[in-house]
Design a protein around this motif. Structure first.
Motif, mmCIF file in Angstrom:
data_model
loop_
_atom_site.group_PDB
_atom_site.id
_atom_site.type_symbol
_atom_site.label_atom_id
_atom_site.label_comp_id
_atom_site.label_asym_id
_atom_site.label_seq_id
_atom_site.Cartn_x
_atom_site.Cartn_y
_atom_site.Cartn_z
ATOM 1 N N ILE A 111 0.837 -1.202 0.000
ATOM 2 C CA ILE A 111 0.000 0.000 0.000
ATOM 3 C C ILE A 111 0.873 1.254 0.000
ATOM 4 C CG2 ILE A 111 -1.905 -1.198 1.148
ATOM 5 C CD1 ILE A 111 -1.239 0.346 3.717
ATOM 6 N N ASP A 112 2.091 1.159 0.538
ATOM 7 C CA ASP A 112 2.990 2.316 0.530
ATOM 8 C C ASP A 112 3.461 2.633 -0.883
ATOM 9 O OD1 ASP A 112 3.048 2.894 3.373
ATOM 10 O OD2 ASP A 112 4.155 1.021 3.595
ATOM 11 N N ASP A 113 3.643 1.597 -1.706
ATOM 12 C CA ASP A 113 3.993 1.828 -3.109
ATOM 13 C C ASP A 113 2.856 2.531 -3.845
ATOM 14 O OD1 ASP A 113 6.463 0.718 -2.785
ATOM 15 O OD2 ASP A 113 6.050 -1.134 -3.874
ATOM 16 N N TYR A 114 1.626 2.212 -3.468
ATOM 17 C CA TYR A 114 0.465 2.879 -4.062
ATOM 18 C C TYR A 114 0.458 4.352 -3.660
ATOM 19 C CZ TYR A 114 -4.507 3.862 -5.043
ATOM 20 O OH TYR A 114 -5.686 4.409 -5.504
ATOM 21 N N VAL A 115 0.676 4.615 -2.380
ATOM 22 C CA VAL A 115 0.643 5.990 -1.878
ATOM 23 C C VAL A 115 1.785 6.821 -2.475
ATOM 24 C CG1 VAL A 115 0.871 7.419 0.190
ATOM 25 C CG2 VAL A 115 -0.565 5.370 0.252
ATOM 26 N N SER A 116 2.967 6.224 -2.601
ATOM 27 C CA SER A 116 4.143 6.971 -3.067
ATOM 28 C C SER A 116 4.201 7.129 -4.578
ATOM 29 C CB SER A 116 5.422 6.267 -2.586
ATOM 30 O OG SER A 116 5.595 5.029 -3.268
ATOM 31 N N ALA A 217 -8.723 -1.229 -1.005
ATOM 32 C CA ALA A 217 -7.791 -2.040 -0.223
ATOM 33 C C ALA A 217 -6.785 -1.163 0.505
ATOM 34 C CB ALA A 217 -7.068 -3.033 -1.135
ATOM 35 N N VAL A 218 -6.319 -0.130 -0.168
ATOM 36 C CA VAL A 218 -5.340 0.767 0.450
ATOM 37 C C VAL A 218 -5.967 1.507 1.627
ATOM 38 C CG1 VAL A 218 -3.962 2.858 0.083
ATOM 39 C CG2 VAL A 218 -3.907 1.004 -1.606
ATOM 40 N N LYS A 219 -7.184 1.985 1.456
ATOM 41 C CA LYS A 219 -7.837 2.724 2.537
ATOM 42 C C LYS A 219 -8.093 1.842 3.757
ATOM 43 C CE LYS A 219 -9.733 6.435 -0.252
ATOM 44 N NZ LYS A 219 -10.920 7.122 -0.803
ATOM 45 N N VAL A 220 -8.453 0.578 3.522
ATOM 46 C CA VAL A 220 -8.612 -0.344 4.656
ATOM 47 C C VAL A 220 -7.260 -0.565 5.338
ATOM 48 C CG1 VAL A 220 -9.192 -2.702 5.338
ATOM 49 C CG2 VAL A 220 -10.645 -1.490 3.696
ATOM 50 N N VAL A 239 2.800 -7.147 8.571
ATOM 51 C CA VAL A 239 1.400 -6.787 8.775
ATOM 52 C C VAL A 239 0.685 -6.963 7.435
ATOM 53 C CG1 VAL A 239 -0.205 -4.988 9.471
ATOM 54 C CG2 VAL A 239 2.019 -5.167 10.599
ATOM 55 N N GLU A 240 -0.242 -7.898 7.363
ATOM 56 C CA GLU A 240 -0.832 -8.269 6.072
ATOM 57 C C GLU A 240 -1.680 -7.160 5.454
ATOM 58 O OE1 GLU A 240 -0.081 -10.850 4.251
ATOM 59 O OE2 GLU A 240 1.294 -11.568 5.785
ATOM 60 N N SER A 241 -2.281 -6.315 6.285
ATOM 61 C CA SER A 241 -3.101 -5.233 5.732
ATOM 62 C C SER A 241 -2.260 -4.139 5.082
ATOM 63 C CB SER A 241 -4.003 -4.636 6.815
ATOM 64 O OG SER A 241 -3.239 -4.233 7.941
ATOM 65 N N ASP A 242 -0.928 -4.233 5.194
ATOM 66 C CA ASP A 242 -0.045 -3.298 4.506
ATOM 67 C C ASP A 242 0.143 -3.679 3.037
ATOM 68 O OD1 ASP A 242 0.337 -1.787 6.757
ATOM 69 O OD2 ASP A 242 2.314 -2.620 7.246
ATOM 70 N N TYR A 243 -0.518 -4.770 2.613
ATOM 71 C CA TYR A 243 -0.374 -5.275 1.241
ATOM 72 C C TYR A 243 -1.747 -5.617 0.667
ATOM 73 C CZ TYR A 243 4.583 -5.554 2.270
ATOM 74 O OH TYR A 243 5.869 -5.230 2.606
#
Length: 415
Positions: A111-116, A217-220, A239-243
């Motif tokens: 999700i960090d790759d999505y944000v960045s 998915a990213v927002k969750v 942490v699985e919710s980070d992906y």
């Protein structure tokens, strides 16, 4: 550098995979989804669209629907419909349609790759369309519909994929629509490490399809990070919710189909006046049959029982950025907008869009029945999609149509 990881998948037992695998939740209306589930109660659509087994007066987005989805998911785990892998792995997912194979890698993306911006977008998302999937993912604590991602070809990943595909697949199923789906597991630790390291050398990943699922998915994930409530993998501490669940296809495997247009009327013009008007920017040539454009800058048009080939004059592309030079932009900017009065194709009820998979005869049918004029498009290329995303720009609506559709329910990522 991209952070693309292996994961412990929840997946159907081999003997039930064919019945479980389902088209994405958003290709059906409620009545259609209900009929599918009635005929096949273990279709994953029963979980994806849990309202299908509730009373008709229960709203699609009622909290009861999501609670029922969780109940059904837990039942399918308990009765053995689904199994949980106890080792982290990548998976190869091959889809075969009309003799053409398309092979991708099932993994989880950061999700960090999505944000960045390492994972790049080419469409805006609407908050109202995200709410349903946010609630579904959050309630199930699982991601069930993979995001369709693309990347530029990598020899290391290709080599491992080719090697593993020489073995017998986990699943080899054929869906009702004739599309074959085959899956292999990559669990060898050296292969897993090589793939992970290969992605670290890839700086750009692109969302091909599934922008709303990705955003949800990213927002969750960000919500769970704030709450410190994400599931922690016992082996890695991750942490699985980070992906989020993804299928990544190399550029050479991707194919975009045409996404065609049909319009209700000629905006008050007679056919003759309309043809004269569009000839200011397009060379118009009557054709003896259906016109499927064979190169960029050409369009087919069906009007009053006749097909025409339209060729955009070169000046229309001069000085344009990567978005302005797309054929969908040229048609909008020089014909649909100024001549037919379609100012905003996102909201104008006079225009409709027809996926190329439905064929040119569907464009004829629509123009003959409920519309007036139809346009066949040359498909947007993968390189154009990448270029738009690289420039940080957005494509016009309905620029790309991908087939075959990834099935939901074959892979589940618990968060």
């Amino acid at each position: 550098m991209a952070d693309i990881q292996s994961f412990k998948s929840v997946r159907p037992s081999a003997e039930l995979a064919e019945k479980v695998a389902a088209l994405p939740y958003d290709v059906y209306n409620r009545a259609e989804a209900t009929e599918v589930v009635k005929l096949n109660p273990i279709s994953f659509l029963a979980i994806d669209r849990a309202e299908t087994s509730l009373a008709d007066d229960v709203d699609t987005y009622d909290p009861k629907v999501y609670a029922h989805a969780k109940e059904l998911y837990e039942e399918r785990i308990a009765d053995g419909t689904y199994i949980k892998d106890d080792e982290s792995a990548y998976y190869i997912y091959e889809l075969i349609m009309d003799g053409r194979s398309q092979t991708g890698l099932v993994a989880v993306a950061s999700i960090d790759d999505y944000v960045s911006g390492v994972i790049k977008k080419h469409e805006n998302t609407r908050a109202d369309k995200e709410v349903d999937r946010i609630t579904h993912v959050d309630t199930l604590s699982a991601q069930t519909g993979p995001i369709f991602l693309g990347y530029r070809d990598d020899a290391t990943i290709d080599g491992i994929t080719e090697k593993v595909m020489k073995n017998a697949p986990l699943y080899d199923i054929k869906a009702d629509d004739g599309i074959a789906h085959r899956v292999w597991k990559i669990a060898d630790s050296s292969d897993v490490a090589e793939i992970q390291n290969a992605f670290k050398n890839i700086s750009d990943i692109y969302i091909a399809d599934g922008h709303h699922r990705a955003a949800s998915a990213v927002k969750v994930g960000l919500k769970r990070r704030e709450e410190k409530s994400g599931k922690i993998d016992s082996d890695t501490g991750r942490v699985e919710s980070d992906y989020f669940l993804s299928v990544l296809f190399p550029q050479s495997q991707l194919k975009i189909y045409d996404y065609n247009r049909t319009v209700k009327d000629l905006n008050g013009l007679s056919a003759d006046d309309y043809l004269k008007k569009i000839s200011e920017n397009f060379d118009v040539e009557e054709s003896g049959g259906q016109v499927r454009p064979d190169k960029k800058g050409t369009f087919g048009m069906y009007l009053e029982g006749k097909w025409y080939k339209l060729s955009a004059k070169p000046a229309l592309y001069e000085g344009k950025d990567v978005v302005g030079a797309l054929d969908v932009s040229v048609l909008q900017d020089y014909l649909l907008g100024p001549v037919l009065g379609i100012a905003d194709p996102r909201t104008d009820k006079r225009i409709d869009f027809v996926g190329g998979i439905r064929g040119l005869s569907e464009l004829e049918r629509r123009a003959n029945e409920d519309m007036k004029v139809s346009f066949s498009m040359y498909p947007t290329s993968i390189e154009e999609l990448f270029d738009v995303a690289d420039a940080g720009l957005l494509m016009p609506p309905k620029s790309t149509w991908f087939e075959p559709k990834l099935r939901s329910g074959i892979f589940i990522h618990e968060i």
